[in-house]
Design a protein around this motif. Structure first.
Motif, PDB file in Angstrom:
ATOM      1  N   LYS A  70       9.041  -3.698   5.900  1.00 27.99           N
ATOM      2  CA  LYS A  70       8.237  -2.572   6.521  1.00 27.99           C
ATOM      3  C   LYS A  70       6.892  -2.461   5.534  1.00 27.99           C
ATOM      4  O   LYS A  70       5.825  -2.382   5.596  1.00 27.99           O
ATOM      5  N   TRP A  74       3.958  -3.331   8.222  1.00 29.23           N
ATOM      6  CA  TRP A  74       3.291  -2.073   8.490  1.00 29.23           C
ATOM      7  C   TRP A  74       2.232  -2.025   7.694  1.00 29.23           C
ATOM      8  O   TRP A  74       1.852  -1.213   6.754  1.00 29.23           O
ATOM      9  N   LEU A 171       3.154   7.513   7.389  1.00 31.95           N
ATOM     10  CA  LEU A 171       3.662   6.723   8.520  1.00 31.95           C
ATOM     11  C   LEU A 171       3.650   7.322   9.705  1.00 31.95           C
ATOM     12  O   LEU A 171       4.132   6.637  10.843  1.00 31.95           O
ATOM     13  N   VAL A 174       2.064   5.183  12.362  1.00 33.89           N
ATOM     14  CA  VAL A 174       2.753   3.905  12.742  1.00 33.89           C
ATOM     15  C   VAL A 174       4.118   3.943  13.442  1.00 33.89           C
ATOM     16  O   VAL A 174       4.299   3.227  14.502  1.00 33.89           O
ATOM     17  N   ALA A 178       6.036   1.617  16.160  1.00 36.46           N
ATOM     18  CA  ALA A 178       6.454   0.717  15.386  1.00 36.46           C
ATOM     19  C   ALA A 178       7.952   0.568  16.130  1.00 36.46           C
ATOM     20  O   ALA A 178       8.498   1.574  16.629  1.00 36.46           O
ATOM     21  N   ASN A 202      -1.175   0.179   9.711  1.00 40.09           N
ATOM     22  CA  ASN A 202      -0.545   1.500   9.225  1.00 40.09           C
ATOM     23  C   ASN A 202      -1.612   2.717   9.162  1.00 40.09           C
ATOM     24  O   ASN A 202      -1.280   3.704   9.242  1.00 40.09           O
ATOM     25  N   GLN A 205      -5.183   2.364  13.800  1.00 37.69           N
ATOM     26  CA  GLN A 205      -4.208   2.126  14.765  1.00 37.69           C
ATOM     27  C   GLN A 205      -5.176   1.573  15.993  1.00 37.69           C
ATOM     28  O   GLN A 205      -4.714   0.689  16.845  1.00 37.69           O
TER      29      GLN A 205
END
Ligand code: C2E
Ligand code: CA
Ligand code: CA
Length: 764
Positions: A70, A74, A171, A174, A178, A202, A205
């Protein structure tokens, strides 16, 4: 008969012992089982807990791998450098080398939106993207699952990673887009963590266009990784082995990867908290339990033996307490208990019933004992006991009260016409008893008392049977007598007399009277006979014929006889010219040191013993024992004269006259009084006088009541006479008067003296 059954308590005790033994055994087994189970269960639950911790650690390892991924996947830059323009150097630096070197990932793949490989990094170096295809079949489920949000046909594990993502506020954006998935699978035969995660921006977007790329990491669960895992779980030797360990304390749990394939055994040494319980405490408890078992078994056995012994002794004591040791028959106590019971049961099965109590006495048993010895006496008693048992009905209860006394209890119900008890007993004594080779013929006296006429209680029945027996003996033995109220009255009277007689001596109610004995030759008083008188304060004068037999039986005679001897010898000093006759009772021979007594009386009184005549009766001579004979001889040796009294009334055996030399013979008054009217009596008296004279004895006629008798006696050759014709027995103070009156008269003629006239009167 009633013996063996009395050892009770045996079965009871055995039952109790069984229960106690069982309880102890059960408690022991239970204790052992509880300890063993506790040890086993705590071991088992600890193994389960350790296994769960291992599983949990694996899940956290997957989450850790995803966390590592991650941190790079991300990231806005990652989307730009991979999806927008593929910068391979950047990817090498940020993905291939970074994950391999920082976190030890073994294989790294990146797939594009169509799940086609765009990057592969294996064994520390970049490989061609197509290297992915070697493992594609294995990784397919993970990829599919990630894309579709399904399990991908693999085991679903708790998503530890998702749980930890809530902490990251940044987060939040995300997380909406995700995706990730982690599993454990066999990669080239090696169990490995397979972690897959989408590569997403992250922050911005907007960088995300279309389906995101995927990062896949394969991390082999090698020995080191597993060992690290183990250390963190305090299971230092945790390892993945191909075979199950058989070692003690080592746990091997089959380990399957997420597609269900068997991957070996997860093996570790369990801490086994229950082990000390099982290996130390349990053996100790087992030893303790066995020890306690042995101890209590020993104790119970001892207790059993002790109480068996106790029961045996108790039974023996009960038997002894209820039986006569010589004959084995029940004793008086047992007899009374039985009578009590018979009376309570009404004597029989139904209707008005009766209980008969019979008292039996073997006649003259004492003579047998004295002449044949105690051994023979005992044997005879045993034979009599056996004979009685044989002749009595089986339902009769026979007991021995000691000595020669037996008792029989018979219950008679109305419908039972039994042979009378006295007939059975009579029959039993018909034949002689064979003892030590000699036949002994004995008779028995029987006294009977029957309920309800003769009493309703045990005490009264037994007492009345005894009274009836006494009466049977009094009537001459060898017969049976049934109780009557009259007997009880007589007995009551006797008891009263006995009681008062004991007091009379000290109360001064006893006195000696003297009856003159007149010489036929000189017509003078030559002696006196001392005769006991009892002046009862309320009943008046009681004749010696009544109270002397009572005194004999009550055992008062030794005391009474001594008083008579002492008083008579004392009084003898008053009349130096007279002989004194004193009556002796058989009891004085049997129960007193007569010789010693007479000796001491002589010493204190200084009277000439030849002046004293001691009169005995035939009854005494019946007892032919040496002792009687020796005592008689001793009395003569002391210088006393001995007279045989009442001659002619008893057996009058000439044997007595040969066995012992008497100085005097007294013809009983039954031959003298009224003799002039009865012819044969005269002949008998003549014969006795001749006999006495021939043997050198002084012959005295008793009971001379009139002048004719006096003349006759003198004519027949008597030496002296005694009787109412001359004088009744008088108090000692009257003797002097008699002497003056008598011994002053002309010699040669019998003389009567009437004290009412105060003068002498010539009879002839
Ligand atoms: P016993 O030794 O034969 O005494 C003579 C008894 O005959 C006396 O009776 C006496 O009173 C009685 N008697 C005398 N002359 C005549 C007579 O002419 N006609 C009749 N019908 N009776 C006469 P007693 O005093 O009643 O004594 C009775 C018996 O009691 C005595 O018989 C003697 O066996 C006994 N006894 C009396 N005093 C003593 C004593 O001090 N010691 C002992 N052991 N026995 C005694
Ligand atoms: Ca006498
Ligand atoms: Ca007499």
């Amino acid at each position: 008969m009633e013996t063996s059954a009395t050892i009770s308590g045996g079965p009871d005790l055995r039952r109790l012992t069984g229960v106690i033994g069982g309880a102890i055994a059960l408690a022991g087994v239970l204790l052992i089982a509880i300890i063993a189970y506790t040890g086993w269960i705590s071991n088992a639950s600890e193994v389960a807990a350790e296994h769960a911790r291992v599983e949990n650690a694996l899940n956290r390892s997957i989450a850790a791998a995803l966390d590592q991924q991650k941190s790079i996947a991300w990231w806005d830059d990652a989307v730009v450098n991979i999806a927008h323009k593929f910068d391979v150097d950047w990817v090498d630096a940020q993905f291939g080398y970074f994950f391999t070197e920082s976190y030890g990932h073994d294989e790294i793949y990146i797939l594009n939106a169509e799940d086609q490989p765009v990057y592969s990094f294996l064994n520390g170096a970049r490989a061609g993207p197509e290297a992915f295809f070697a493992h594609e079949p294995i990784l397919r489920g993970v990829i599919e699952g990630l894309r579709k949000g399904t399990s991908g046909g693999l085991r679903e594990r708790p998503d530890e990673f998702a749980a930890s993502q809530d902490n990251y506020n940044v987060l939040k954006g995300v997380l909406k887009s995700a995706r990730w998935k982690g599993n454990i699978l066999l990669v080239d035969g090696v169990p490995s963590i397979v972690a897959a995660i989408t590569i997403v921006p992250n922050v911005d977007q907007s960088l995300q266009t279309g389906t995101p790329y995927i990062l896949i990491s394969v991390i082999n669960l090698d020995d080191k990784l597993v060992a690290d895992l183990g250390r963190s779980l305090l299971l230092p030797d945790l390892k993945l082995s191909t075979s199950a360990s058989r070692l003690e304390g080592v746990v091997s749990k089959p380990f399957a990867v997420d597609d269900g394939q068997f991957a070996g055994y997860m093996t570790w040494t369990t801490s086994k908290p229950g082990q000390s319980l099982l290996t130390i405490i349990l053996p100790l408890v087992i030893i303790g339990v066995i020890g306690t078992g042995i101890l209590s078994a020993t104790m119970l056995r001892r207790l059993g033996r002790a109480s068996a012994e106790l029961a045996r002794r108790e039974a023996a004591a009960t038997y002894e307490a209820k039986h006569d040791p010589l004959s084995g028959l029940p004793n008086r106590h047992f007899f009374a208990l039985r009578t009590e019971k018979a009376l309570r049961q009404g004597g029989g099965r139904s209707g008005p019933a009766s209980v008969i109590v019979g008292y039996l006495d073997v006649d003259r048993f004492k003579d047998i004992n004295d002449t044949l010895g105690h051994h023979t006496g005992d044997e005879l008693i045993k034979r009599v006991a056996k004979r009685l048992k044989d002749y009595l009905a089986p339902s009769d209860f026979l007991a021995r009260f000691g000595g020669d006394e037996f008792a029989v209890l018979r219950s008679i119900s109305d419908d039972e016409a039994a042979k009378p008890l006295e007939k059975s007993i009579e029959a039993a004594f018909k034949r002689p008893f064979s003892v030590d080779g000699q036949d002994i013929r004995v008779t028995a006296s029987l006294g009977l008392a029957q309920s309800p006429e003769h009493g309703m209680t045990t005490d009264i029945l037994m007492q009345n049977a005894d009274i009836a027996l006494y009466e049977a003996k009094k009537r001459g033995r060898d017969q049976s007598v049934s109780f009557s109220d009259e007997m009880a009255g007589q007995l009551q009277q006797r008891r009263q007399v006995e009681l008062e007689l004991r007091e009379s001596l000290h109360a001064g109610e006893l006195e000696l009277h003297y009856q003159p004995i007149v010489s036929c030759a000189t017509n003078r008083i030559v002696g006196v006979e001392a005769l006991l008188r009892w002046f009862h304060p309320s009943k008046g004068s009681i004749p010696p014929a009544i109270f002397i037999p009572i005194a004999e039986e009550a055992g008062l005679m030794p005391e009474l006889g001594e008083w008579v001897l002492r008083t008579a010898i004392d009084n003898a000093a008053r009349w130096p010219e007279l002989d004194i006759a004193i009556n002796l009772s058989p009891a004085q021979f049997h129960h007193v040191d007569l010789e010693g007594l007479l000796k001491s009386l002589l010493e204190t009184s200084a009277v000439d013993p030849s002046r004293i005549t001691l009169e005995i009766t035939e009854g005494l001579l019946l007892d032919r024992s040496n002792k009687t004979h020796a005592t008689l001889q001793a009395i003569r040796n002391l210088g006393f004269q001995v007279a045989l009294d009442d001659f002619g009334t008893g057996f009058s055996s000439l044997r007595y006259l040969i066995d012992f030399r008497f100085d005097k013979l007294k013809i009983d008054r039954s031959f003298v009084s009224g003799m002039s009217r009865v012819g044969p009596a005269k002949t008998i008296v003549q014969t006795v006088i001749d006999l006495g004279r021939a043997l050198g004895m002084n012959v005295i006629a008793e009971g001379v009541e009139n002048e004719a008798e006096a003349l006759m006696m003198r004519a027949l050759g008597c030496h002296s006479m005694q009787g109412y014709f001359f004088s009744k027995p008088v108090p000692k103070a009257a003797i002097e008067g008699l002497l003056t009156a008598f011994n002053g008269t002309r010699e040669g003629e019998p003389t009567a003296w009437r004290d009412d006239r105060g003068a002498q009167k010539k009879a002839v």
